[in-house]
Design an enzyme around this catalytic site. Structure first.
Site, PDB file in Angstrom:
ATOM      1  N   ARG A  82       0.860  -1.343   0.070  1.00  0.00           N
ATOM      2  CA  ARG A  82      -0.091  -0.204   0.219  1.00  0.00           C
ATOM      3  C   ARG A  82       0.900   1.264   0.100  1.00  0.00           C
ATOM      4  O   ARG A  82       0.426   2.335   0.694  1.00  0.00           O
ATOM      5  CB  ARG A  82      -1.000   0.020   1.194  1.00  0.00           C
ATOM      6  CG  ARG A  82      -1.872  -1.121   1.310  1.00  0.00           C
ATOM      7  CD  ARG A  82      -2.826  -1.071   0.195  1.00  0.00           C
ATOM      8  NE  ARG A  82      -3.551  -2.289   0.091  1.00  0.00           N
ATOM      9  CZ  ARG A  82      -3.216  -3.578  -0.463  1.00  0.00           C
ATOM     10  NH1 ARG A  82      -2.056  -3.512  -1.279  1.00  0.00           N
ATOM     11  NH2 ARG A  82      -3.978  -4.443  -0.340  1.00  0.00           N
ATOM     12  N   SER A 108     -10.946  -1.055   3.593  1.00  0.00           N
ATOM     13  CA  SER A 108     -10.156  -1.596   4.826  1.00  0.00           C
ATOM     14  C   SER A 108      -9.428  -0.199   5.546  1.00  0.00           C
ATOM     15  O   SER A 108      -8.642   0.588   5.020  1.00  0.00           O
ATOM     16  CB  SER A 108      -8.776  -2.553   4.560  1.00  0.00           C
ATOM     17  OG  SER A 108      -9.543  -3.683   4.193  1.00  0.00           O
ATOM     18  N   GLU A 127      -4.466   2.760   6.847  1.00  0.00           N
ATOM     19  CA  GLU A 127      -4.288   2.791   5.395  1.00  0.00           C
ATOM     20  C   GLU A 127      -4.946   3.909   4.685  1.00  0.00           C
ATOM     21  O   GLU A 127      -4.409   4.516   4.014  1.00  0.00           O
ATOM     22  CB  GLU A 127      -4.861   1.571   4.685  1.00  0.00           C
ATOM     23  CG  GLU A 127      -4.771   1.292   3.150  1.00  0.00           C
ATOM     24  CD  GLU A 127      -5.394   0.028   2.752  1.00  0.00           C
ATOM     25  OE1 GLU A 127      -5.170  -1.119   3.386  1.00  0.00           O
ATOM     26  OE2 GLU A 127      -6.173   0.003   1.659  1.00  0.00           O
TER      27      GLU A 127
END
Ligand code: FAD
Length: 299
Positions: A172, A222, A292
């Site tokens: 990520r 998420s 994230e």
């Protein structure tokens, strides 16, 4: 710079003033943008960026706003949403998509041309620019594995191209997160495949998503990165946090890694839930959950 100054600067361009960002974010939260633009071409994007640079107007670039929490005070200066830069072209096994093209639409175009390698991304609701910025991934696949090159626009209005090796991709992560260049297009290198198998895999993944994720509610996917040696969902579940609610925002009862807007939630509700989850998981398991999702704007 006053609101009137901003109005004068951008008056002749196709922009909205004092526009509610919650109309555009996937969480359906977030305050107003002083100026909001949806450029129709790369040239128009360049023009907006040059005006912002010349006049010291803060600039924020958004793709599909699916990995963001915008705070309730909104975003000062110019916000540019790139969704209208959405051309996708295919040349042999290469697919080139402009930054605002949807990842889902791009995977469909690849499938239509019997090109395999991109199926993993078929349900990720972001744009190409956001997917490069985040190195989006799912079900064992990652954007970094299929990118050949990325065309960027600097905030001075200059163009440059990075090859995949220059993008410093990680989990990520891409180098764009510590720089401020703007993705305008990306080229993916795929392989010839069997159209039936490609479509079957996409359907299978779409079924898996719908069965596991709370797609019936607004969310940002998420919220936390996977901490080394752990699974976020399990930590949140084992902390008894599923269903924890502040205002209109709740830790999903269906998927412990998701935080959903169950009705009129605010940016502050989101932040309160996130901080509570981080504190409880830290206390119970001594694990720091890092977000994230990108949190932007003013309180
Ligand atoms: C239901 C749901 C499921 C999801 N599933 C997944 C998943 O399986 N895997 C996954 O990785 N993610 C997933 N996500 C998160 C999200 O879709 C991805 O991170 C996606 O790549 C974000 O793209 P975006 O265009 O929405 O980016 P945005 O949310 O608009 O922006 C995210 C960041 O990227 C920057 N950015 C956007 N466009 C550009 C550009 N052109 N140039 C430079 N910077 C840019 C923004 O400034 C911001 O900092 C999910 C989200 C939701 C809501």
């Amino acid at each position: 710079m006053t609101t009137n100054d901003l109005r004068e600067l951008f008056l002749d361009l196709n922009v909205k003033f004092d526009e509610e960002l919650k109309k555009y974010t996937n969480t359906k939260t977030g305050g107003k943008a002083d100026v909001l633009a949806f450029p129709d071409s790369i040239e128009e994007t360049e023009k907006l960026i040059k005006i912002a640079k010349k006049n010291n107007v803060p600039l924020t670039i958004l793709g599909n706003a699916s990995n963001l929490i915008v705070k309730d005070g909104g975003i000062r200066g110019l916000v540019v949403i790139l969704q209208h830069l959405n051309q996708i072209t295919v040349d042999g096994t290469k697919v080139t998509a402009q930054a605002g093209a949807s990842l889902i639409g791009t995977t469909r175009v690849a499938a239509k041309h019997s090109l395999t390698g991109m199926e993993f991304a078929s349900g990720i609701p972001g744009s190409i620019g956001g997917a490069i910025f985040m190195n989006a991934g799912a079900y064992g696949g990652e954007i970094k594995n299929i990118v050949e090159s990325v065309k960027l626009l600097t905030r001075n209005g200059e163009y440059k191209t990075y090859t995949v090796d220059e993008l410093d991709f990680g989990y990520r992560h891409s180098r764009l997160q510590s720089e401020d260049d703007i993705v305008v297009a990306a080229t993916f290198k795929l392989e010839h495949g069997d159209i039936k198998k490609i479509r079957e895999r996409m359907e299978e993944l779409s079924f898996l998503r719908a069965s596991k994720q709370p797609l019936e509610y607004p969310s940002c996917g998420s919220v936390f990165k996977r901490p080394a040696g752990h699974f976020t969902g399990k930590l949140v579940h084992d902390s008894g946090l599923q269903g924890y609610t502040v205002g209109g925002v709740q830790v999903s009862k269906k998927h412990a890694g998701f935080i959903v807007n169950i009705g009129n939630g605010t940016g502050k509700d989101y932040l309160d839930v996130i901080h509570h989850v981080q504190a409880v998981v830290k206390e119970k398991f001594d694990v720091e959950l890092e977000t994230e999702v990108r949190i932007i704007g003013e309180d």
